[in-house]
Design a protein around this motif. Structure first.
Motif, PDB file in Angstrom:
ATOM      1  N   ALA A 167       0.843  -1.194   0.000  1.00  0.00           N
ATOM      2  CA  ALA A 167       0.000   0.000   0.000  1.00  0.00           C
ATOM      3  C   ALA A 167       0.881   1.248   0.000  1.00  0.00           C
ATOM      4  N   PRO A 168       0.350   2.376  -0.479  1.00  0.00           N
ATOM      5  CA  PRO A 168       1.107   3.636  -0.401  1.00  0.00           C
ATOM      6  C   PRO A 168       1.510   3.930   1.043  1.00  0.00           C
ATOM      7  N   ILE A 169       2.583   4.661   1.203  1.00  0.00           N
ATOM      8  CA  ILE A 169       3.164   4.919   2.526  1.00  0.00           C
ATOM      9  C   ILE A 169       2.169   5.550   3.492  1.00  0.00           C
ATOM     10  N   ASN A 170       1.280   6.423   3.001  1.00  0.00           N
ATOM     11  CA  ASN A 170       0.323   7.062   3.912  1.00  0.00           C
ATOM     12  C   ASN A 170      -0.656   6.036   4.495  1.00  0.00           C
ATOM     13  N   ILE A 171      -1.023   5.034   3.709  1.00  0.00           N
ATOM     14  CA  ILE A 171      -1.919   3.977   4.217  1.00  0.00           C
ATOM     15  C   ILE A 171      -1.154   3.075   5.176  1.00  0.00           C
ATOM     16  N   GLN A 172       0.106   2.769   4.866  1.00  0.00           N
ATOM     17  CA  GLN A 172       0.912   1.976   5.786  1.00  0.00           C
ATOM     18  C   GLN A 172       1.034   2.685   7.132  1.00  0.00           C
ATOM     19  N   GLN A 173       1.314   3.979   7.103  1.00  0.00           N
ATOM     20  CA  GLN A 173       1.455   4.739   8.349  1.00  0.00           C
ATOM     21  C   GLN A 173       0.142   4.795   9.128  1.00  0.00           C
ATOM     22  N   GLN A 174      -0.965   4.753   8.417  1.00  0.00           N
ATOM     23  CA  GLN A 174      -2.271   4.817   9.062  1.00  0.00           C
ATOM     24  C   GLN A 174      -2.584   3.529   9.840  1.00  0.00           C
ATOM     25  N   TYR A 175      -2.074   2.381   9.358  1.00  0.00           N
ATOM     26  CA  TYR A 175      -2.479   1.101   9.951  1.00  0.00           C
ATOM     27  C   TYR A 175      -1.358   0.254  10.564  1.00  0.00           C
ATOM     28  N   VAL A 176      -0.211   0.185   9.935  1.00  0.00           N
ATOM     29  CA  VAL A 176       0.849  -0.724  10.393  1.00  0.00           C
ATOM     30  C   VAL A 176       1.352  -0.323  11.775  1.00  0.00           C
ATOM     31  N   GLY A 177       1.487  -1.315  12.646  1.00  0.00           N
ATOM     32  CA  GLY A 177       1.932  -1.079  14.017  1.00  0.00           C
ATOM     33  C   GLY A 177       0.783  -0.827  14.978  1.00  0.00           C
ATOM     34  N   LYS A 178      -0.434  -0.812  14.456  1.00  0.00           N
ATOM     35  CA  LYS A 178      -1.597  -0.598  15.315  1.00  0.00           C
ATOM     36  C   LYS A 178      -2.290  -1.921  15.606  1.00  0.00           C
ATOM     37  N   ARG A 179      -3.123  -1.900  16.617  1.00  0.00           N
ATOM     38  CA  ARG A 179      -3.822  -3.095  17.084  1.00  0.00           C
ATOM     39  C   ARG A 179      -5.166  -3.230  16.384  1.00  0.00           C
ATOM     40  N   VAL A 180      -5.517  -4.464  16.061  1.00  0.00           N
ATOM     41  CA  VAL A 180      -6.825  -4.745  15.471  1.00  0.00           C
ATOM     42  C   VAL A 180      -7.887  -4.507  16.545  1.00  0.00           C
ATOM     43  N   PRO A 181      -8.938  -3.748  16.248  1.00  0.00           N
ATOM     44  CA  PRO A 181      -9.998  -3.513  17.243  1.00  0.00           C
ATOM     45  C   PRO A 181     -10.588  -4.836  17.743  1.00  0.00           C
ATOM     46  N   ASP A 182     -10.973  -4.842  19.009  1.00  0.00           N
ATOM     47  CA  ASP A 182     -11.469  -6.059  19.652  1.00  0.00           C
ATOM     48  C   ASP A 182     -12.652  -6.690  18.932  1.00  0.00           C
ATOM     49  N   GLU A 183     -13.515  -5.883  18.307  1.00  0.00           N
ATOM     50  CA  GLU A 183     -14.691  -6.473  17.660  1.00  0.00           C
ATOM     51  C   GLU A 183     -14.329  -7.383  16.486  1.00  0.00           C
ATOM     52  N   TYR A 184     -13.087  -7.298  15.999  1.00  0.00           N
ATOM     53  CA  TYR A 184     -12.638  -8.175  14.911  1.00  0.00           C
ATOM     54  C   TYR A 184     -11.765  -9.314  15.416  1.00  0.00           C
ATOM     55  N   ARG A 185     -11.668  -9.471  16.741  1.00  0.00           N
ATOM     56  CA  ARG A 185     -10.818 -10.497  17.328  1.00  0.00           C
ATOM     57  C   ARG A 185     -11.588 -11.275  18.387  1.00  0.00           C
ATOM     58  N   LYS A 186     -12.339 -12.258  17.958  1.00  0.00           N
ATOM     59  CA  LYS A 186     -13.095 -13.071  18.900  1.00  0.00           C
ATOM     60  C   LYS A 186     -12.257 -14.248  19.345  1.00  0.00           C
ATOM     61  N   LYS A 187     -12.249 -14.492  20.661  1.00  0.00           N
ATOM     62  CA  LYS A 187     -11.501 -15.624  21.200  1.00  0.00           C
ATOM     63  C   LYS A 187     -11.998 -16.922  20.601  1.00  0.00           C
ATOM     64  N   GLY A 188     -11.046 -17.769  20.230  1.00  0.00           N
ATOM     65  CA  GLY A 188     -11.392 -19.083  19.712  1.00  0.00           C
ATOM     66  C   GLY A 188     -11.766 -19.091  18.247  1.00  0.00           C
TER      67      GLY A 188
END
Length: 197
Positions: A167-188
């Motif tokens: 992705a272009p650098i501005n999109i990488q800076q917007q997302y890379v290194g950040k945590r996925v919001p909890d609503e997209y990470r269900k246990k199991g």
């Protein structure tokens, strides 16, 4: 025969070294249990499987991909990371295991069980490792995962991959290194694919 054993040992060692480098650190302390809310039996099972490679099981320990063994700096990076705010139609792909075998781009782009039509709507494809966004890509085209579409790759029936690039650098800076919001990470949850729309 001895050469084969040495080759296998070297391959395992190189995979381990790659996983350490992918995580961005050198070998140090490992924490075997953290952030768990599953029953004690599952916690102990996962910790033992992580701690003692000689122990085998058909599946990894319950909760392993999100809460299994992890270097202390990984835990700090993961829990102190800012939560991503999705401003695009994002396709999240968990590359927890596949990232060890190839480049991050190759691990992210091939071969997933998903809706080709829905995946084609994604504006950004984000690679995640244990809930942390580690790469951002733009898929120009989603194709059946076969050797005709992806030269040198083994065909995988019923799966798809994409052709594209970083992705272009501005999109990488917007997302890379950040945590996925909890609503997209269900246990199991075992499906490595998540859509944000």
């Amino acid at each position: 025969m001895r050469g084969d054993i040495e080759d296998d040992s070297l391959s395992e060692k190189m995979t381990r070294i790659r996983s350490i480098h992918l995580a961005g650190f050198d070998v140090a302390h490992v924490i075997h249990r953290h952030g768990l809310s599953e029953s004690s039996a599952f916690e102990v099972e996962a910790a033992l499987i992580d701690a003692y490679p000689g122990i085998t099981n058909i599946m990894d320990g319950h909760g392993n991909s999100d809460f299994g063994a992890m270097h202390s700096s990984e835990i700090i990076k993961r829990y102190s990371a800012e939560t991503a705010k999705f401003e695009h139609k994002v396709l999240l792909i968990s590359v927890n295991r596949t990232a060890l075998d190839s480049s991050l781009y190759e691990a992210t782009r091939y071969a997933w069980r998903l809706s080709q039509k829905k995946a084609s709507q994604a504006e950004v494809v984000l690679a995640t490792v244990q809930g942390l966004i580690v790469g951002a890509f733009i898929a120009e085209e989603w194709l059946e995962a076969n050797s005709d579409n992806f030269s040198g790759r083994e065909s995988v029936e019923g799966r798809y991959g994409f052709k594209g690039g970083e992705a272009p650098i501005n999109i990488q800076q917007q997302y890379v290194g950040k945590r996925v919001p909890d609503e997209y990470r269900k246990k199991g949850a075992s499906n490595p694919i998540k859509y944000t729309w």
